[in-house]
Scaffold this motif. Structure first.
Motif, short mmCIF file in Angstrom:
data_model
loop_
_atom_site.label_atom_id
_atom_site.label_comp_id
_atom_site.label_asym_id
_atom_site.label_seq_id
_atom_site.Cartn_x
_atom_site.Cartn_y
_atom_site.Cartn_z
N ARG A 7 0.80 -1.18 0.02
CA ARG A 7 0.02 0.19 0.02
C ARG A 7 0.82 1.31 -0.06
O ARG A 7 1.88 1.48 0.75
CB ARG A 7 -0.94 0.14 1.08
CG ARG A 7 -1.83 -0.96 1.25
CD ARG A 7 -2.58 -1.14 2.28
NE ARG A 7 -3.72 -2.21 2.54
CZ ARG A 7 -4.77 -2.41 3.59
NH1 ARG A 7 -4.53 -1.52 4.40
NH2 ARG A 7 -5.39 -3.17 3.36
N ASN A 8 0.63 1.80 -0.79
CA ASN A 8 1.09 3.40 -0.60
C ASN A 8 0.72 4.40 0.20
O ASN A 8 -0.38 4.95 0.14
CB ASN A 8 0.95 4.05 -2.17
CG ASN A 8 1.92 3.36 -3.14
OD1 ASN A 8 2.79 2.56 -2.78
ND2 ASN A 8 1.43 3.38 -4.23
N ILE A 9 1.30 4.54 1.47
CA ILE A 9 0.83 5.36 2.50
C ILE A 9 1.72 6.37 2.66
O ILE A 9 2.98 6.22 2.59
CB ILE A 9 0.90 4.65 3.74
CG1 ILE A 9 -0.03 3.40 3.64
CG2 ILE A 9 0.23 5.24 4.85
CD1 ILE A 9 -0.07 2.46 4.89
N SER A 10 1.37 7.52 2.70
CA SER A 10 2.07 8.76 2.75
C SER A 10 2.34 9.17 4.30
O SER A 10 1.28 9.02 4.88
CB SER A 10 1.69 9.77 1.83
OG SER A 10 0.39 10.33 2.46
N LYS A 11 3.45 9.95 4.54
CA LYS A 11 3.48 10.11 5.81
C LYS A 11 3.28 11.52 6.24
O LYS A 11 3.57 12.39 5.23
CB LYS A 11 5.06 9.94 6.43
CG LYS A 11 5.40 8.59 6.40
CD LYS A 11 7.00 8.29 6.72
CE LYS A 11 7.42 7.02 6.96
NZ LYS A 11 8.61 6.77 7.22
N ILE A 12 2.88 11.99 7.47
CA ILE A 12 2.57 13.25 7.85
C ILE A 12 3.78 13.90 8.26
O ILE A 12 4.58 13.32 9.12
CB ILE A 12 1.50 13.27 8.84
CG1 ILE A 12 0.07 12.36 8.36
CG2 ILE A 12 1.25 14.61 9.25
CD1 ILE A 12 -0.85 12.60 9.47
#
Length: 131
Positions: A7-12
């Motif tokens: 899954r492509n999860i972007s970080k805050i």
């Protein structure tokens, strides 16, 4: 497709998240240092234990050897004291003229005036049997 997907999860990207990442990295480094220190400590303890145990075994072997040697020497001392007592008795007997005369007659076939010495075969047989 497969059941597990990336899954492509972007970080805050906030200060709080960066601070937490730094703390996690610091905690990981700290754990790594503690593990290294404990490893070195256990290796040193193992080496020290080895030398102490080998020294203990060596000393135990030496003590056993010394105790057996002491027992042997005690036996030898007892035998020598017995010989010493026998020799003291012999010295006392040798101070007696009658004993010296008897010994001279027996060993050297000396006789008193008018005394005749006969060697009987029975005496020789008894001596051979007793030897």
């Amino acid at each position: 497709m497969s059941a597990i997907r990336k899954r492509n999860i972007s970080k805050i990207q906030t200060n709080y998240v960066r601070q937490q990442e730094k703390e996690e990295a610091y905690t990981a480094k700290r754990k790594k240092r503690v593990v290294r220190r404990l490893s070195v400590f256990f290796v040193l303890v193992a080496i020290l234990s080895y030398f102490m145990i080998s020294s203990l075994i060596s000393q135990s072997y030496t003590i056993d050897r010394m105790q057996s040697q002491k027992a042997q020497l005690d036996k030898e001392l007892k035998d020598l004291k017995g010989q010493e007592n026998d020799l003291k008795e012999e010295v006392v007997k040798l101070n007696d003229d009658e004993y010296i005369a008897k010994l001279a007659r027996k060993d050297y076939f000396l006789s008193k005036k008018g005394e005749i010495i006969f060697n009987l075969p029975e005496d020789n047989e008894k001596e051979n049997i007793s030897e």
